[in-house]
Design an enzyme around this catalytic site. Sequence first.
Site, mmCIF file in Angstrom:
data_model
loop_
_atom_site.group_PDB
_atom_site.id
_atom_site.type_symbol
_atom_site.label_atom_id
_atom_site.label_comp_id
_atom_site.label_asym_id
_atom_site.label_seq_id
_atom_site.Cartn_x
_atom_site.Cartn_y
_atom_site.Cartn_z
ATOM 1 N N HIS A 1 0.817 -1.216 0.000
ATOM 2 C CA HIS A 1 0.000 0.000 0.000
ATOM 3 C C HIS A 1 0.849 1.263 0.000
ATOM 4 O O HIS A 1 0.396 2.340 0.391
ATOM 5 C CB HIS A 1 -0.987 -0.018 1.167
ATOM 6 C CG HIS A 1 -2.218 -0.798 0.814
ATOM 7 N ND1 HIS A 1 -2.154 -1.971 0.121
ATOM 8 C CD2 HIS A 1 -3.530 -0.563 1.015
ATOM 9 C CE1 HIS A 1 -3.383 -2.431 -0.071
ATOM 10 N NE2 HIS A 1 -4.240 -1.589 0.460
ATOM 11 N N ASP B 1 -5.574 4.885 10.211
ATOM 12 C CA ASP B 1 -7.012 4.985 9.909
ATOM 13 C C ASP B 1 -7.515 3.740 9.186
ATOM 14 O O ASP B 1 -8.711 3.472 9.175
ATOM 15 C CB ASP B 1 -7.276 6.202 9.009
ATOM 16 C CG ASP B 1 -7.027 7.498 9.746
ATOM 17 O OD1 ASP B 1 -7.040 7.486 10.989
ATOM 18 O OD2 ASP B 1 -6.813 8.524 9.075
ATOM 19 N N GLU C 1 -9.173 13.903 15.314
ATOM 20 C CA GLU C 1 -8.743 14.179 13.936
ATOM 21 C C GLU C 1 -9.556 15.358 13.409
ATOM 22 O O GLU C 1 -10.279 16.023 14.154
ATOM 23 C CB GLU C 1 -8.931 12.942 13.033
ATOM 24 C CG GLU C 1 -7.897 11.850 13.263
ATOM 25 C CD GLU C 1 -7.690 10.928 12.067
ATOM 26 O OE1 GLU C 1 -8.261 11.179 10.987
ATOM 27 O OE2 GLU C 1 -6.944 9.929 12.219
#
Length: 510
Positions: free
Chosen positions: A89, A150, A261
Amino acid sequence: MILFFSCITIKINLCFPSIPSSLKTLSIDGHFDFEQVEHAAKDFGNRYSYLPLAVLYPKSVSDIATTVNHVWQIGGGSELKVAARGHGHSLQGQAQAHRGVVINMESLQGLKMQVHTGNFPYVDVSGGELWINILRESLKHGLAPKSWTDYLHLTVGGTLSNAGISGQAFRHGPQISNVHQLEVVTGKGEVVNCSEKQNSDLFYSVLGGLGQFGIITRARISLEPAPEMVKWIRMVYTDFDTFTRDQEKLISGQSTFDYVEGFVIINRTGLLNNWRSSFNPQDPLQASQFKSDGRTLFCLELAKYFNHEDMVLVNQEIKTSLSQLNHIPSTLFISEVPYMEFLDRVHISEIKLRSRGLWEVPHPWLNLFIPKSKIHSFAQEVFGNILTDTSSGPILIYPVNKSKWDNRTSVVIPEEDVFYLVAFLSSAVPSSTGNDGLEQILIRNKRILDYCEIAGLGVKQYLPHFSTKGEWKSHFGPHWEAFIRRKSTYDPSAILAPGQRIFQKPIAYS
Ligand code: FAD
């Protein structure tokens, strides 16, 4: 082997064609694949593609050590590189190895995950383990890691090579601050255990080390009691100063909340309507009258963990804390979800995007760490002038406390006590030449970086990627010498170079 070594003495480059056959001679539990290697030339960023010579599917740590040692024995002259690939990723080819060996870390089966309960609980995991699996396993014992990303479909080795940050970082620090011990295969193929007390220089080199000092084959990760539920809260601000003042208040001292956040919305319509599918407005009538259209909005996102039996107390605490914030009252939305659902929230979006063919598109993401003292200038220029909308993807913005980061690790962060992560998580529409196309997003990213440079904001890139030695030197700043020393200690032939276009020997050492 004899043939092989005599070949080295003649001329190392002549050996290159025989590398696949030399790898085939290695005695390993897993296997090499020399044919089906295309997938190892892809990553989430979908912009860089470097075909490897082989992919190693290790079954044991010794497979990795044997392979790395073999490459070390061949010598730097072969230019053969090794890259660990977690879940692939990365954004810019960091886990790829052009004509090298990619090690598929997820197939490493040497270690079964082991949760240790007690006063200081921890879990021992393989470097190729996905965080989502760690969560599932530790929850069986009523425990969970403290610091997250996340998105959980990332590997331990992949996030520990960067930092691993999310809304819990203000309290617990990044994931690299929550590791007790590592097992690492160094650039010579040695298997070394390391921790704060044992081989500590290697331990801190590897944490945030961009895969440059060794391969993490095992990690001991700190756990805490897992909550059952999460109060998940969103609210809107129109004034940036008020928004950041509240964010900074929330991360200082004894915050009520477990996660802080935020994100920016520019020129979007129907923001609150989108929230209504998963959040309840505190005051439905007032919320229905709030018009977001066209304005630049700053959304604060908070979470409070709790167990069912503490519900009444927690509701009271939240009410008191929220009353001290200065958001637009009508935009307060609250939802209540199981802990697992909260942590795995991005996976739901992934499923939706995949079904619409929008996951495997180019992702020209830009992640920046910005010193607190410069966040207002940054916001004024970037959110006020450079960006015209946020339609190509979310823009996250939240502050963290530097005191929770260990300055012995390799990660590069700004100097100030508080700094912000600002993450431009863009997805490009394939073949579009408009604002949502790759080219325009890259131009916009460059404008942002140029502005930061010219204005001297002291910004650092997270998940960095550069093409020249000068850029890397400037990224590391005063830590450049330490980086070079560590590189030459643990990877003397610079063979572990997933960012090999940057870190290969002539550039890093010349
Ligand atoms: P890979 O991309 O496979 O590898 C990343 C780097 O680590 C490469 O340099 C690779 O060689 C090296 N590496 C991999 N495994 C090892 C190992 N075992 N030992 C040594 N080096 C190794 N990051 C955050 O911090 N916070 C977030 O909230 C966050 N959200 C994300 C959401 C999405 C949808 C995506 C795609 C990424 C997100 N990231 C986030 C970024 C993510 O942490 C990095 O991209 C990470 O590198 C991906 O992990 P991976 O397992 O796929 O690693």
